[in-house]
Design a protein around this motif. Structure first.
Motif, mmCIF file in Angstrom:
data_model
loop_
_atom_site.group_PDB
_atom_site.id
_atom_site.type_symbol
_atom_site.label_atom_id
_atom_site.label_comp_id
_atom_site.label_asym_id
_atom_site.label_seq_id
_atom_site.Cartn_x
_atom_site.Cartn_y
_atom_site.Cartn_z
ATOM 1 N N ALA A 109 2.779 -5.050 2.957
ATOM 2 C CA ALA A 109 1.857 -5.843 3.781
ATOM 3 C C ALA A 109 2.095 -7.346 3.654
ATOM 4 O O ALA A 109 1.720 -8.106 4.547
ATOM 5 N N PHE A 122 4.054 1.136 2.234
ATOM 6 C CA PHE A 122 3.883 0.115 3.270
ATOM 7 C C PHE A 122 3.806 -1.277 2.638
ATOM 8 O O PHE A 122 2.989 -1.517 1.742
ATOM 9 N N GLU A 166 -13.668 -13.460 5.236
ATOM 10 C CA GLU A 166 -14.427 -13.441 6.491
ATOM 11 C C GLU A 166 -15.924 -13.310 6.245
ATOM 12 O O GLU A 166 -16.558 -12.374 6.730
ATOM 13 N N ALA A 173 -4.068 -13.007 13.067
ATOM 14 C CA ALA A 173 -4.684 -11.942 13.866
ATOM 15 C C ALA A 173 -5.026 -10.744 12.976
ATOM 16 O O ALA A 173 -4.700 -10.743 11.782
ATOM 17 N N ASN A 174 -5.646 -9.723 13.551
ATOM 18 C CA ASN A 174 -5.943 -8.504 12.801
ATOM 19 C C ASN A 174 -4.653 -7.934 12.211
ATOM 20 O O ASN A 174 -3.641 -7.878 12.898
ATOM 21 N N GLY A 175 -4.733 -7.530 10.950
ATOM 22 C CA GLY A 175 -3.577 -6.891 10.320
ATOM 23 C C GLY A 175 -2.512 -7.866 9.835
ATOM 24 O O GLY A 175 -1.442 -7.450 9.388
ATOM 25 N N ALA A 176 -2.797 -9.173 9.865
ATOM 26 C CA ALA A 176 -1.790 -10.167 9.457
ATOM 27 C C ALA A 176 -1.523 -10.136 7.952
ATOM 28 O O ALA A 176 -0.481 -10.607 7.490
ATOM 29 N N GLY A 177 -2.492 -9.619 7.184
ATOM 30 C CA GLY A 177 -2.319 -9.569 5.732
ATOM 31 C C GLY A 177 -3.234 -10.531 4.986
ATOM 32 O O GLY A 177 -3.071 -10.757 3.791
ATOM 33 N N LYS A 178 -4.251 -11.054 5.679
ATOM 34 C CA LYS A 178 -5.134 -12.059 5.073
ATOM 35 C C LYS A 178 -5.934 -11.459 3.913
ATOM 36 O O LYS A 178 -5.931 -12.002 2.803
ATOM 37 N N SER A 179 -6.624 -10.332 4.189
ATOM 38 C CA SER A 179 -7.424 -9.714 3.121
ATOM 39 C C SER A 179 -6.513 -9.222 2.008
ATOM 40 O O SER A 179 -6.875 -9.297 0.818
ATOM 41 N N THR A 180 -5.348 -8.738 2.393
ATOM 42 C CA THR A 180 -4.416 -8.242 1.374
ATOM 43 C C THR A 180 -4.029 -9.369 0.418
ATOM 44 O O THR A 180 -3.893 -9.148 -0.789
ATOM 45 N N HIS A 185 -10.333 -15.070 11.086
ATOM 46 C CA HIS A 185 -9.458 -15.104 12.256
ATOM 47 C C HIS A 185 -10.057 -16.004 13.328
ATOM 48 O O HIS A 185 -9.615 -16.019 14.458
ATOM 49 N N TYR A 193 0.897 -1.163 0.000
ATOM 50 C CA TYR A 193 0.000 0.000 0.000
ATOM 51 C C TYR A 193 0.933 1.209 0.000
ATOM 52 O O TYR A 193 1.473 1.565 1.050
HETATM 53 P P1 ATP Z 1 -8.257 -8.167 9.612
HETATM 54 O O1 ATP Z 1 -8.486 -9.509 10.230
HETATM 55 O O2 ATP Z 1 -8.223 -7.064 10.639
HETATM 56 O O3 ATP Z 1 -9.150 -7.858 8.447
HETATM 57 P P2 ATP Z 1 -6.054 -8.796 7.793
HETATM 58 O O4 ATP Z 1 -5.182 -9.919 8.205
HETATM 59 O O5 ATP Z 1 -7.054 -9.065 6.738
HETATM 60 O O6 ATP Z 1 -6.726 -8.160 9.096
HETATM 61 P P3 ATP Z 1 -5.097 -6.731 6.064
HETATM 62 O O7 ATP Z 1 -6.389 -5.996 5.940
HETATM 63 O O8 ATP Z 1 -4.654 -7.566 4.925
HETATM 64 O O9 ATP Z 1 -5.072 -7.601 7.387
HETATM 65 O O10 ATP Z 1 -3.966 -5.663 6.406
HETATM 66 C C1 ATP Z 1 -2.576 -6.002 6.430
HETATM 67 C C2 ATP Z 1 -1.796 -4.743 6.770
HETATM 68 O O11 ATP Z 1 -1.964 -3.791 5.705
HETATM 69 C C3 ATP Z 1 -2.240 -4.035 8.045
HETATM 70 O O12 ATP Z 1 -1.106 -3.559 8.713
HETATM 71 C C4 ATP Z 1 -3.113 -2.902 7.539
HETATM 72 O O13 ATP Z 1 -3.065 -1.800 8.424
HETATM 73 C C5 ATP Z 1 -2.453 -2.563 6.203
HETATM 74 N N1 ATP Z 1 -3.448 -2.026 5.248
HETATM 75 C C6 ATP Z 1 -4.594 -2.628 4.849
HETATM 76 N N2 ATP Z 1 -5.259 -1.859 3.953
HETATM 77 C C7 ATP Z 1 -4.502 -0.748 3.781
HETATM 78 C C8 ATP Z 1 -4.632 0.422 2.986
HETATM 79 N N3 ATP Z 1 -5.684 0.599 2.170
HETATM 80 N N4 ATP Z 1 -3.657 1.359 3.091
HETATM 81 C C9 ATP Z 1 -2.591 1.180 3.899
HETATM 82 N N5 ATP Z 1 -2.401 0.096 4.673
HETATM 83 C C10 ATP Z 1 -3.336 -0.860 4.620
#
Ligand code: ATP
Length: 365
Positions: free
Chosen positions: A19, A17, A160, A38-45, A193, A14
């Motif tokens: 991810a 950053f 999710e 966990a939250n922010g692990a990068g799953k959705s990314t 998660h 991003y």
């Molecule tokens: P969750 O369970 O909270 O949805 P996740 O594992 O799916 O978490 P992601 O949404 O993939 O996590 O985010 C991974 C990292 O990328 C996190 O540190 C998040 O803050 C960052 N991130 C996600 N979307 C963006 C964005 N649009 N711009 C900048 N950073 C982002």
């Protein structure tokens, strides 16, 4: 098994950053892969990187035999990846069937497979002409999944999908998704998660932390042989007990010593431990600790523990005690006589033990 999806060294960004840091995952046809962290692990990314929604770089990013790195999202969509996003987001002015068909025109074959949706979710048949708003939460979730299913995709990507549902509906919808996998042999990557969702739905689990894969394995491998302390602690509820100890080789095996404040150490003998460094973390799941007399076997060892807390949980009772200086939870039978403040002899099944390095956190046995 034919590989449908393969990523090697997948990185996602991003802006400045990063991810994802080099994710290697392969998904075979008819596999159900759960991506957990966990939250922010990068799953959705990970899902967004696959579908061209965030910029990514990879040594390999192939889908259905073709490299798809750099493809725009609509081309990936047409190639047969269907993302089922978090939340339901139905159009209130459209009927249930119209909601199902939104976006379907770009489907792989060009045809709409409404029958597949109604076969899997018969509840929707009599509601097909009703507005989307006239559905229960679970039925709306069926439409959200049906919207992907109607396109007959090669790969479902679930982000999710059940996170907004109450506990009972989650269980019901979890079985619907399991049915999708079993009945239709659908291939899926499922982000969650919730470890129960991961364990019940997946044929393969990927544990992610800080954009880095921690372990990939079957649900039983991940649960029984966690690769490191993070996975050991993350998977399982209550979590695996992680107890600092010393290992010393002796004639018949390994002597495991756990320091006890103001007393002689607790000593266990493990005949199968193999070579261990002196400093270790011993990992044992609550269900592998029983009241003395309730677990037998050559690997079962007993030790006296002081009970801190007793938590009845219906079918089982969780008993929190001290082993050395560390708090430890045992899952005992419902009628246990454990009482706070009293000592009790507990039986440890060392056949189920995990050992970890306190320095690297990696599994040692
Ligand atoms: P969750 O369970 O909270 O949805 P996740 O594992 O799916 O978490 P992601 O949404 O993939 O996590 O985010 C991974 C990292 O990328 C996190 O540190 C998040 O803050 C960052 N991130 C996600 N979307 C963006 C964005 N649009 N711009 C900048 N950073 C982002």
């Amino acid at each position: 098994m034919t590989k449908l999806l393969e990523t090697e060294g997948l990185q996602a960004f991003y802006g400045d950053f990063q991810a994802l840091f080099g994710v290697d995952i392969s998904v075979g046809e008819s596999e159900a892969v759960a991506l957990i962290g966990a939250n922010g692990a990068g799953k959705s990314t990970f899902l967004k990187a696959l579908t061209g929604l965030v910029p990514s770089r990879a040594k390999t990013l192939s889908f259905n035999g073709a490299p798809v790195s750099g493809w725009p999202a609509d081309r990936i969509h047409r190639a047969g990846m269907a993302l089922v996003p978090e939340g339901r987001r139905l159009f209130p002015s459209l009927s249930v069937e119209e909601n199902l068909l939104v976006g379907a025109a770009g489907g792989r074959s060009g045809a709409w497979n409404l029958d597949a949706v109604y076969d899997l979710f018969p509840d929707l048949v009599e509601k097909r002409r009703n507005p989307g708003t006239a559905l229960s939460g679970g039925q709306q979730q069926m439409v959200a999944i049906g919207r992907a299913l109607v396109r007959d995709p090669k790969l479902f990507l679930f982000d999710e999908p059940l996170s907004n549902l109450d506990a009972k509906l989650r269980v019901e919808m979890r079985s619907e998704i399991k049915k999708l996998h079993h009945k239709l042999g659908a291939t899926m990557v499922y982000v969650t998660h919730d470890q129960i969702e991961a364990m019940t739905l997946a044929t393969k689990i990927v544990v992610l932390k800080g954009g880095v894969v921690q372990q990939i394995g079957s649900p039983s491998e991940i649960y029984n042989r966690p690769a490191n302390l993070f996975v050991a602690d993350f998977m399982g509820s209550p979590a695996m007990n992680l107890i600092p100890a010393k290992a010393r080789r002796n004639g018949s095996g390994t002597r495991i010593e756990i320091d006890r404040e103001g007393g002689a150490p607790v000593v266990l003998h493990d005949t199968h431990a193999g070579d261990l460094p002196e400093d270790i973390i011993l990992g044992l799941r609550p269900e592998d600790i029983a009241e003395a007399g309730f677990r037998a076997g050559e690997d079962v060892q007993e030790a006296e523990c002081l009970i801190d807390m007793v938590e009845p949980a219906g079918a089982d009772t969780y008993v929190v005690s001290r082993l050395g200086g560390t708090s430890m939870t045992a899952r005992l039978h419902a009628e246990t006589s454990a009482h706070p403040g009293e000592s009790m002899t507990l039986a440890f099944d060392l056949g189920k033990v995990s050992y970890f390095s306190p320095e690297s956190g990696q599994r040692l046995n």
